[in-house]
Design an enzyme around this catalytic site. Structure first.
Site, mmCIF file in Angstrom:
data_model
loop_
_atom_site.group_PDB
_atom_site.id
_atom_site.type_symbol
_atom_site.label_atom_id
_atom_site.label_comp_id
_atom_site.label_asym_id
_atom_site.label_seq_id
_atom_site.Cartn_x
_atom_site.Cartn_y
_atom_site.Cartn_z
ATOM 1 N N TYR A 19 50.930 49.633 62.519
ATOM 2 C CA TYR A 19 50.573 50.348 61.282
ATOM 3 C C TYR A 19 50.322 51.831 61.570
ATOM 4 C CZ TYR A 19 47.659 50.994 57.008
ATOM 5 O OH TYR A 19 47.110 51.407 55.826
ATOM 6 N N LYS A 62 52.394 54.836 59.978
ATOM 7 C CA LYS A 62 51.681 55.791 59.120
ATOM 8 C C LYS A 62 51.756 57.208 59.667
ATOM 9 C CE LYS A 62 49.999 53.445 55.624
ATOM 10 N NZ LYS A 62 50.709 53.570 54.331
HETATM 11 P P1 NAI Z 1 47.608 46.684 48.068
HETATM 12 O O1 NAI Z 1 47.958 45.541 48.953
HETATM 13 O O2 NAI Z 1 46.836 46.410 46.833
HETATM 14 O O3 NAI Z 1 48.910 47.507 47.636
HETATM 15 C C1 NAI Z 1 50.098 47.534 48.358
HETATM 16 C C2 NAI Z 1 51.209 47.114 47.417
HETATM 17 O O4 NAI Z 1 52.473 47.272 48.058
HETATM 18 C C3 NAI Z 1 51.102 45.643 47.021
HETATM 19 O O5 NAI Z 1 51.040 45.524 45.603
HETATM 20 C C4 NAI Z 1 52.356 45.015 47.599
HETATM 21 O O6 NAI Z 1 52.891 43.953 46.820
HETATM 22 C C5 NAI Z 1 53.304 46.201 47.664
HETATM 23 N N1 NAI Z 1 54.369 46.002 48.641
HETATM 24 C C6 NAI Z 1 54.279 45.504 49.887
HETATM 25 N N2 NAI Z 1 55.489 45.455 50.472
HETATM 26 C C7 NAI Z 1 56.376 45.943 49.569
HETATM 27 C C8 NAI Z 1 57.768 46.173 49.601
HETATM 28 N N3 NAI Z 1 58.508 45.859 50.682
HETATM 29 N N4 NAI Z 1 58.378 46.698 48.508
HETATM 30 C C9 NAI Z 1 57.637 47.009 47.405
HETATM 31 N N5 NAI Z 1 56.303 46.801 47.328
HETATM 32 C C10 NAI Z 1 55.673 46.286 48.395
HETATM 33 O O7 NAI Z 1 46.817 47.713 49.001
HETATM 34 P P2 NAI Z 1 46.342 49.223 48.736
HETATM 35 O O8 NAI Z 1 45.065 49.380 49.439
HETATM 36 O O9 NAI Z 1 46.433 49.576 47.309
HETATM 37 O O10 NAI Z 1 47.427 50.044 49.590
HETATM 38 C C11 NAI Z 1 48.252 51.058 49.062
HETATM 39 C C12 NAI Z 1 48.678 51.972 50.192
HETATM 40 O O11 NAI Z 1 47.541 52.666 50.712
HETATM 41 C C13 NAI Z 1 49.287 51.251 51.401
HETATM 42 O O12 NAI Z 1 50.353 52.007 51.902
HETATM 43 C C14 NAI Z 1 48.152 51.218 52.393
HETATM 44 O O13 NAI Z 1 48.615 51.107 53.720
HETATM 45 C C15 NAI Z 1 47.499 52.550 52.111
HETATM 46 N N6 NAI Z 1 46.126 52.654 52.570
HETATM 47 C C16 NAI Z 1 45.131 51.987 51.910
HETATM 48 C C17 NAI Z 1 43.834 52.109 52.349
HETATM 49 C C18 NAI Z 1 42.711 51.504 51.613
HETATM 50 O O14 NAI Z 1 41.550 51.808 51.988
HETATM 51 N N7 NAI Z 1 42.939 50.666 50.611
HETATM 52 C C19 NAI Z 1 43.497 52.872 53.570
HETATM 53 C C20 NAI Z 1 44.610 53.596 54.122
HETATM 54 C C21 NAI Z 1 45.878 53.463 53.644
#
Ligand code: NAI
Length: 306
Positions: free
Chosen positions: A167, A171
């Protein structure tokens, strides 16, 4: 400046917008007039399974509030998927102005136990996924002379985190990608920036305690995303760390040059403190000069296209 930032007439693709941060970004941009492609594969947090309902639910929410949106269920992780996502924006709204690379999964494991599937799956979604969606959109942005790209890195990509070598690498790659897209996009009014968020979502529900989970809402991350996605965005190639009300710019810097007295490994060892130097950043190239400097650089390297 007191006027509200508006997205009237703008078209935004938000990947992984079926929940968490992406959903919140989609709702904010839609509320301010953007036409949204809500992309989501609808799988679990590890990237397994899939369902159309995640993206559709957010489209329904946007429409219920009077906004304009279509759902897309392709995966960002393949070139065909990326092209299909961009095509759905063109089919529904005729263009793409904004790409928010947000889709993500986790496959955590200590480095010495991480198998090749864990490495590939995470790099495919986070890093290659951003390539696959941004590249076809960038072609359109170049043609129209306007574009905004916001990608989502993480504290792990910036500073590291145990169990997340895959990851962290993916990132951090987004930052390198953004730096060069900023250079190539500058002469076409395309700006690309990065956020490193912390927010209470299904991805962090086991990590943040209940208090932080409640405080660090996805909605508190979306304002900077909206600013960076807006016409008024005044920066490119920047990285911002954001959690709750706190926003901090994160930047790389280089210590002052040190001239090695002898070209030997021992001279490096013996002068390491001087090489490491004080922590004084060199000035950053501002956007105003970027287009011109990029053009000069491209010409001197024989890479200018026009
Ligand atoms: P989340 O799991 O709610 O959202 C991620 C979304 O991406 C999910 O709805 C999932 O279905 C979708 N997804 C996964 N693989 C996919 C693909 N191949 N094609 C299309 N959609 C796909 O998690 P969150 O927290 O909202 O994460 C959003 C972004 O923020 C991610 O990139 C995560 O790595 C990043 N992030 C989040 C943090 C946090 O504190 N929540 C911290 C640092 C980064």
């Amino acid at each position: 400046m007191s006027e509200k930032i508006s997205f009237d007439g703008r078209v935004a693709i938000i990947t992984g917008a079926g929940g968490g941060l992406g959903r919140s970004h989609a709702l904010l941009l839609a509320e301010r007039g953007a036409n949204i492609v809500v992309n989501d594969l609808g799988g679990d947090v590890h990237g397994n399974g899939g369902s159309d309902s995640a993206a559709q639910k957010v489209v329904d929410e946007i429409k219920a509030k009077g906004g304009n949106a279509v759902a897309n269920h392709d995966s960002v992780a393949t070139p065909e998927g990326g092209r299909a996502i961009v095509q759905s924006a063109v089919d529904a709204f005729g263009k793409v102005d904004i790409v928010i690379n947000n889709a993500g999964i986790l496959r955590d494991k200590a480095f010495h136990k991480m198998d090749v599937d864990m490495i590939n799956a995470v790099i495919d979604v986070h890093l290659k996924g951003a390539f696959f969606v941004t590249q076809p959109a960038f072609e359109i942005m170049r043609e129209q002379g306007y574009g905004r790209i916001v990608s989502t890195t993480s504290g792990t990509g910036l500073f590291g985190n145990f169990g997340q070598v895959n990851y962290g690498a993916a990132k951090a790659g987004l930052i390198g990608m953004t730096r060069t897209i900023s250079l190539e996009g500058a002469m076409h009014n395309i700006k690309a920036n990065v956020i490193a968020p912390i927010a209470g979502t299904r991805m962090t529900e086991d990590i943040l305690g209940p208090d932080l989970f409640a405080q660090l809402t996805p909605e508190s991350v979306s304002p900077i995303v909206a600013y960076l996605a807006s016409e008024e965005c005044d920066v490119t190639s920047y990285v911002y760390s954001v959690a709750g009300k706190r926003i901090a710019r994160v930047f790389q810097c280089e210590a002052p040059d040190y001239l090695l007295p002898e070209q030997t490994p021992e001279a490096v060892r013996d002068n390491l403190a001087a090489i490491n130097g004080p922590e004084v950043p060199k000035p950053f190239i501002e956007f105003a000069n970027l287009a011109e400097e990029t053009m000069l650089l491209a010409e001197s390297l024989g890479r200018a296209e026009n």
